[in-house]
Write an enzyme that holds these catalytic residues in place. Structure first.
Site, mmCIF file in Angstrom:
data_model
loop_
_atom_site.group_PDB
_atom_site.id
_atom_site.type_symbol
_atom_site.label_atom_id
_atom_site.label_comp_id
_atom_site.label_asym_id
_atom_site.label_seq_id
_atom_site.Cartn_x
_atom_site.Cartn_y
_atom_site.Cartn_z
ATOM 1 C CB ILE A 84 -75.096 106.828 -60.084
ATOM 2 C CG1 ILE A 84 -74.607 107.269 -61.434
ATOM 3 C CG2 ILE A 84 -76.441 107.397 -59.618
ATOM 4 C CD1 ILE A 84 -74.354 108.780 -61.366
ATOM 5 C CG HIS A 85 -71.189 105.355 -55.041
ATOM 6 N ND1 HIS A 85 -70.273 104.405 -55.100
ATOM 7 C CD2 HIS A 85 -70.516 106.628 -55.578
ATOM 8 C CE1 HIS A 85 -69.049 104.555 -55.644
ATOM 9 N NE2 HIS A 85 -69.226 106.059 -55.852
#
Length: 311
Positions: free
Chosen positions: A237-238
């Site tokens: 979930i950059h």
């Protein structure tokens, strides 16, 4: 506590969607003045639709603006790992309202003017929208307090050996932003890759009944399936980490470097080049680059954020 005025810019794919949900859940700390979409993970029509659909599905009435549909001077290169829609197999009810009809340049400038010197700009896709606004309104650089991006990297890449996706898609735009003279935090790929999605996070979110958590679980489940089925990027979930640094800055450690962006090259297009050894002594550091992350702190922050929506 005074809330931080923010403008959020997404190319809404999987991790952007989670970042957007986190932002909507953090409105005790941030004052979301406007949200924009840019072409990147998928074409603009899809990133914009995904963004507005999520905002409306969560019952929020925040202006959403369509931004650039292509990079400044080159064809659009989209990702494949977000599926055709950008959200994999996740379907969201269509929005019940229209987009804000302002141009992206005017929307960003007006938002900054309404909070002069205080606005934090979060950009987690290609930086085309902000670059266009800076080109049209040169004084914009004096009205933004800080730019926070998910993009670039100090070491390695995922498009080439040297460049990260967002930087690769529109390196010319990123170079304008990096050299604009606005204080900037770069949460790069080399740090966001350390936050691989743990199974315990999904299990905790599955215990919740609020719509934010329910949508997040569907998106995360697709991320896990995608990786298992096709061997794409590990579930990550950059973009949510980049948002997290605005409300929980201690989650990362940063180091200031002079950074520029390579706009050409077969391998180096989009490379964010840091002056590690002060070979440009006349150039002052212009980017606070993330170098380390408190992984447990990040995931605990996220889980607690979704738990807060149960109330």
């Amino acid at each position: 506590m005074n809330r931080i005025p923010v403008h959020l810019d997404f190319d809404t794919g999987i991790d952007d969607a989670i970042a957007l949900l986190c932002a909507l859940l953090s409105q005790d700390k941030v004052d979301i003045r406007s949200i924009s979409a840019v072409a990147g993970n998928v074409p603009l029509e899809l990133t914009a639709k995904n963004t507005l659909d999520i905002v409306c599905a969560m019952g929020q009435d925040i202006p959403v603006i369509k931004g650039a549909d292509k990079p400044l001077r080159r064809p659009l290169h989209c990702a494949i790992s977000h599926g055709k829609s950008g959200l994999g197999d996740v379907v969201i009810p269509p929005a019940d309202r229209e987009f804000d009809n302002r141009t992206i340049e005017d929307a960003i400038y007006e938002t900054a003017c309404d909070a002069p010197g205080e606005l934090v700009y979060l950009g987690v896709g290609p930086q085309t929208n902000l670059a266009l606004a800076l080109k049209k309104y040169p004084d914009l650089k004096d009205k933004i307090k800080r730019v926070v991006i998910m993009g670039g990297c100090l070491i390695g890449g995922n498009m080439t050996q040297a460049s990260e996706f967002n930087a690769y898609v529109d390196p010319d735009a990123l170079r304008i932003v990096v050299n604009a003279g606005i204080p900037m935090t770069m949460v790069g790929l080399d740090v966001t890759l350390k936050t691989e999605l743990p199974l315990w996070v999904i299990e905790e979110l599955k215990k919740l009944s609020n719509p934010y958590a329910k949508l997040a679980v569907r998106i995360m489940d697709f991320s896990l399936w995608r990786n298992k089925e096709f061997g794409f990027d590990v579930a990550n979930i950059h973009d949510a980490l980049a948002f997290c640094t605005i409300v929980y800055p201690e989650v990362i450690q940063t180091k200031a470097y002079y950074v520029d962006v390579e706009t050409e090259g077969e391998i180096t297009r989009g490379m964010t080049v840091a002056d590690f050894r002060n070979v440009c002594p006349d150039k002052k550091p212009n980017v606070d680059c993330a170098v380390e992350v408190d992984v447990d702190g990040f995931w605990n922050w996220m889980v607690n954020l979704f738990r807060s929506a149960e109330k």
